[in-house]
Design an enzyme around this catalytic site. Sequence first.
Site, mmCIF file in Angstrom:
data_model
loop_
_atom_site.group_PDB
_atom_site.id
_atom_site.type_symbol
_atom_site.label_atom_id
_atom_site.label_comp_id
_atom_site.label_asym_id
_atom_site.label_seq_id
_atom_site.Cartn_x
_atom_site.Cartn_y
_atom_site.Cartn_z
ATOM 1 C CG LEU A 1 -7.888 5.722 4.474
ATOM 2 C CD1 LEU A 1 -7.677 6.264 5.883
ATOM 3 C CD2 LEU A 1 -7.328 4.307 4.355
ATOM 4 C CG HIS A 2 -13.215 2.121 1.378
ATOM 5 N ND1 HIS A 2 -13.521 1.099 2.243
ATOM 6 C CD2 HIS A 2 -12.254 1.634 0.551
ATOM 7 C CE1 HIS A 2 -12.812 0.028 1.944
ATOM 8 N NE2 HIS A 2 -12.019 0.320 0.922
ATOM 9 C CG HIS B 1 -9.646 1.549 4.520
ATOM 10 N ND1 HIS B 1 -9.950 2.041 3.273
ATOM 11 C CD2 HIS B 1 -8.750 0.546 4.327
ATOM 12 C CE1 HIS B 1 -9.247 1.390 2.364
ATOM 13 N NE2 HIS B 1 -8.521 0.478 2.972
ATOM 14 C CE LYS C 1 -12.392 -4.902 -1.324
ATOM 15 N NZ LYS C 1 -11.596 -5.167 -2.536
ATOM 16 C CB SER D 1 -13.237 -1.746 -3.479
ATOM 17 O OG SER D 1 -12.032 -1.655 -4.213
#
Length: 255
Positions: free
Chosen positions: A31-32, A35, A147, A183
């Site tokens: 997760l980034h 998210h 995205k 991403s």
Amino acid sequence: MLILRNPQEMKAWRLTCGPRTVGFVPTMGALHEGHADLLKKARTTCEVVVLSIFVNPTQFNDPKDLEKYPRTWEADLAMAQEQGVDVVFSPEFSTMYPDQYKYTLVEKDFSQFLCGKDRPGHFDGVLSIVMKLFHLVQPNKAFFGEKDYQQFKLIAGMVEAFFLSVEVIPVPTVREASGLAMSSRNTRLSVSDKKKAENIFRVISTALSATQARQQLTDLGFEVDYVEDIDGRRFAAAKIGPFENRVRLIDNVKI
Ligand code: PAF
């Protein structure tokens, strides 16, 4: 925060939700900030928030890509906690595919273009797992990052085609200050390749045509899978990095 490990647990928990609205963010983990943004949207618009973390093998056409996909379970749980997630659903492959993927959901049109052309079977895997997840979680709303715009469109189309009772909500791409789209794959880039990757957004936003953008990315050293303008959007996919650690990045912008 509850962690559920198989479809039976998920089904049983869903029965306890009653009339509360369920927001769902399906992910493959790693997760980034992108998210985190999806989870924030779910948290502010729904009473209950479910996050799924499942690296779905059927959407990887390249076994090496699957093997290298980043897995960051502890950090993912920390982010889920921070964003006020109620339930993390993280099943094993065997429980999600008791049929060994003999039953597959196939879209025959848009899924054959762009990423579908370069990654045969990719969207069959995505649609099949998302359909399974939707049946188990039965969300009122599901949140997807723009995205993966092609993915969002295909999922929205599937929901319409199969009369599913879920609202599919697109959420704008979260970018680093440089413009690079967030991403999970960015973690695989070296410092210099990450710097180079920042050009993707700049080039597709400023080039006068898809052909020009493709040329500019090629000149910068990218192996370009595609740059195409479709329905007012410019889509791109390009690879960078050394042969043994090639990273494929995608992005798209409104034109
Ligand atoms: O976008 C992703 O992370 C995946 O394609 C999804 C929607 C979770 C399905 O595995």
